[in-house]
Motif scaffolding. Structure first.
Motif, PDB file in Angstrom:
ATOM      1  N   THR A  35      16.782   7.056  40.305  1.00  0.00           N
ATOM      2  CA  THR A  35      15.454   6.601  39.912  1.00  0.00           C
ATOM      3  C   THR A  35      15.547   5.528  38.834  1.00  0.00           C
ATOM      4  OG1 THR A  35      14.571   8.781  40.422  1.00  0.00           O
ATOM      5  CG2 THR A  35      13.205   7.371  39.078  1.00  0.00           C
ATOM      6  N   ALA A  36      16.437   5.722  37.873  1.00  0.00           N
ATOM      7  CA  ALA A  36      16.614   4.728  36.812  1.00  0.00           C
ATOM      8  C   ALA A  36      17.165   3.423  37.376  1.00  0.00           C
ATOM      9  CB  ALA A  36      17.542   5.274  35.729  1.00  0.00           C
ATOM     10  N   LEU A  37      18.075   3.524  38.331  1.00  0.00           N
ATOM     11  CA  LEU A  37      18.619   2.325  38.957  1.00  0.00           C
ATOM     12  C   LEU A  37      17.546   1.579  39.747  1.00  0.00           C
ATOM     13  CD1 LEU A  37      21.169   0.645  39.482  1.00  0.00           C
ATOM     14  CD2 LEU A  37      21.577   2.087  41.475  1.00  0.00           C
ATOM     15  N   ALA A  38      16.715   2.304  40.461  1.00  0.00           N
ATOM     16  CA  ALA A  38      15.620   1.680  41.211  1.00  0.00           C
ATOM     17  C   ALA A  38      14.626   1.004  40.267  1.00  0.00           C
ATOM     18  CB  ALA A  38      14.909   2.716  42.071  1.00  0.00           C
ATOM     19  N   PHE A  39      14.348   1.644  39.131  1.00  0.00           N
ATOM     20  CA  PHE A  39      13.439   1.045  38.153  1.00  0.00           C
ATOM     21  C   PHE A  39      14.041  -0.223  37.558  1.00  0.00           C
ATOM     22  CE2 PHE A  39      11.503   0.870  33.855  1.00  0.00           C
ATOM     23  CZ  PHE A  39      10.195   0.685  34.248  1.00  0.00           C
ATOM     24  N   LEU A  40      15.333  -0.203  37.279  1.00  0.00           N
ATOM     25  CA  LEU A  40      16.010  -1.390  36.752  1.00  0.00           C
ATOM     26  C   LEU A  40      15.944  -2.548  37.741  1.00  0.00           C
ATOM     27  CD1 LEU A  40      17.916  -2.831  34.689  1.00  0.00           C
ATOM     28  CD2 LEU A  40      19.793  -1.866  36.006  1.00  0.00           C
ATOM     29  N   VAL A  41      16.222  -2.266  38.999  1.00  0.00           N
ATOM     30  CA  VAL A  41      16.176  -3.319  40.020  1.00  0.00           C
ATOM     31  C   VAL A  41      14.764  -3.855  40.181  1.00  0.00           C
ATOM     32  CG1 VAL A  41      16.464  -3.756  42.491  1.00  0.00           C
ATOM     33  CG2 VAL A  41      18.222  -2.510  41.228  1.00  0.00           C
ATOM     34  N   GLN A  42      13.796  -2.970  40.157  1.00  0.00           N
ATOM     35  CA  GLN A  42      12.402  -3.388  40.296  1.00  0.00           C
ATOM     36  C   GLN A  42      11.986  -4.293  39.138  1.00  0.00           C
ATOM     37  OE1 GLN A  42       9.653  -0.149  40.118  1.00  0.00           O
ATOM     38  NE2 GLN A  42       7.901  -1.393  40.737  1.00  0.00           N
ATOM     39  N   GLN A  43      12.345  -3.922  37.934  1.00  0.00           N
ATOM     40  CA  GLN A  43      11.961  -4.731  36.778  1.00  0.00           C
ATOM     41  C   GLN A  43      12.741  -6.041  36.708  1.00  0.00           C
ATOM     42  OE1 GLN A  43       9.334  -4.000  34.872  1.00  0.00           O
ATOM     43  NE2 GLN A  43       9.081  -2.252  36.214  1.00  0.00           N
ATOM     44  N   ALA A  44      13.998  -6.010  37.098  1.00  0.00           N
ATOM     45  CA  ALA A  44      14.817  -7.236  37.049  1.00  0.00           C
ATOM     46  C   ALA A  44      14.376  -8.254  38.092  1.00  0.00           C
ATOM     47  CB  ALA A  44      16.283  -6.887  37.249  1.00  0.00           C
ATOM     48  N   SER A  45      13.876  -7.781  39.220  1.00  0.00           N
ATOM     49  CA  SER A  45      13.447  -8.704  40.270  1.00  0.00           C
ATOM     50  C   SER A  45      11.963  -9.037  40.182  1.00  0.00           C
ATOM     51  CB  SER A  45      13.766  -8.121  41.646  1.00  0.00           C
ATOM     52  OG  SER A  45      13.035  -6.926  41.850  1.00  0.00           O
ATOM     53  N   GLY A  46      11.342  -8.665  39.078  1.00  0.00           N
ATOM     54  CA  GLY A  46       9.936  -8.967  38.879  1.00  0.00           C
ATOM     55  C   GLY A  46       9.716 -10.429  38.560  1.00  0.00           C
ATOM     56  N   VAL A  47       8.486 -10.781  38.316  1.00  0.00           N
ATOM     57  CA  VAL A  47       8.108 -12.170  38.070  1.00  0.00           C
ATOM     58  C   VAL A  47       8.754 -12.697  36.788  1.00  0.00           C
ATOM     59  CG1 VAL A  47       6.156 -13.701  37.585  1.00  0.00           C
ATOM     60  CG2 VAL A  47       5.924 -11.879  39.278  1.00  0.00           C
ATOM     61  N   GLU A  48       8.744 -11.906  35.733  1.00  0.00           N
ATOM     62  CA  GLU A  48       9.262 -12.369  34.450  1.00  0.00           C
ATOM     63  C   GLU A  48      10.749 -12.107  34.271  1.00  0.00           C
ATOM     64  OE1 GLU A  48       7.004 -10.909  31.188  1.00  0.00           O
ATOM     65  OE2 GLU A  48       5.106 -11.448  32.093  1.00  0.00           O
ATOM     66  N   GLY A  49      11.324 -11.184  34.983  1.00  0.00           N
ATOM     67  CA  GLY A  49      12.731 -10.845  34.799  1.00  0.00           C
ATOM     68  C   GLY A  49      12.955 -10.038  33.535  1.00  0.00           C
ATOM     69  N   LEU A  50      14.219  -9.858  33.166  1.00  0.00           N
ATOM     70  CA  LEU A  50      14.569  -9.079  31.985  1.00  0.00           C
ATOM     71  C   LEU A  50      15.327  -9.931  30.988  1.00  0.00           C
ATOM     72  CD1 LEU A  50      15.862  -5.745  33.563  1.00  0.00           C
ATOM     73  CD2 LEU A  50      13.707  -6.100  32.371  1.00  0.00           C
ATOM     74  N   THR A  51      15.140  -9.639  29.715  1.00  0.00           N
ATOM     75  CA  THR A  51      15.950 -10.246  28.674  1.00  0.00           C
ATOM     76  C   THR A  51      17.264  -9.465  28.570  1.00  0.00           C
ATOM     77  OG1 THR A  51      15.012  -8.833  26.964  1.00  0.00           O
ATOM     78  CG2 THR A  51      13.885 -10.927  27.383  1.00  0.00           C
ATOM     79  N   GLY A  52      18.166  -9.925  27.716  1.00  0.00           N
ATOM     80  CA  GLY A  52      19.405  -9.186  27.491  1.00  0.00           C
ATOM     81  C   GLY A  52      19.127  -7.807  26.922  1.00  0.00           C
ATOM     82  N   TYR A  53      18.169  -7.732  26.025  1.00  0.00           N
ATOM     83  CA  TYR A  53      17.758  -6.452  25.454  1.00  0.00           C
ATOM     84  C   TYR A  53      17.163  -5.541  26.529  1.00  0.00           C
ATOM     85  CZ  TYR A  53      15.240  -3.144  22.467  1.00  0.00           C
ATOM     86  OH  TYR A  53      14.763  -2.017  21.883  1.00  0.00           O
TER      87      TYR A  53
END
Length: 115
Positions: A35-53
């Motif tokens: 579930t955590a991995l799926a959430f990470l992928v979902q947030q990383a592939s979102g419109v804004e992406g993820l920062t290093g933090y």
């Protein structure tokens, strides 16, 4: 018999019972990791992406359950079946509380996004 030899003892439970209890709980821990991995992928592939933090914060709930399972297994495998299951269940509760904290932080913080 020396004091060292008498203080060492093998597992109280048969190996098949240890493996069965640990296997059932490992499936629950694996579900949290998945579930955590799926959430990470979902947030990383979102419109804004993820920062290093954001990558750091969202990778923690993937690693944390593995560490907690290892620690709980090391603490409980020489105990009785009920105590072993209770130690693993306590670790699972700790992982669930950590996951909810990360999820709430990700929902409320804008510092994770926009990289």
């Amino acid at each position: 018999m020396s004091a060292v030899a008498s203080s060492r003892r093998g597992p109280v439970l048969p190996v098949w019972l240890i493996a069965t209890i640990a296997g059932v709980f490992l499936l629950l821990y694996a579900y949290v990791v998945w579930t955590a991995l799926a959430f990470l992928v979902q947030q990383a592939s979102g419109v804004e992406g993820l920062t290093g933090y954001g990558w750091f914060v969202l990778l923690l709930p993937i690693v944390f359950p593995l560490v907690v399972f290892g620690g709980a297994f090391a603490i409980g495998w020489k105990r009785s079946a009920g105590q072993f299951a209770l130690v693993l269940l306590t670790g699972l509760g700790l992982v669930a509380a950590f996951w909810l904290n990360i999820f709430a932080y990700a929902a409320a913080s804008s510092a994770l996004y926009g990289g």
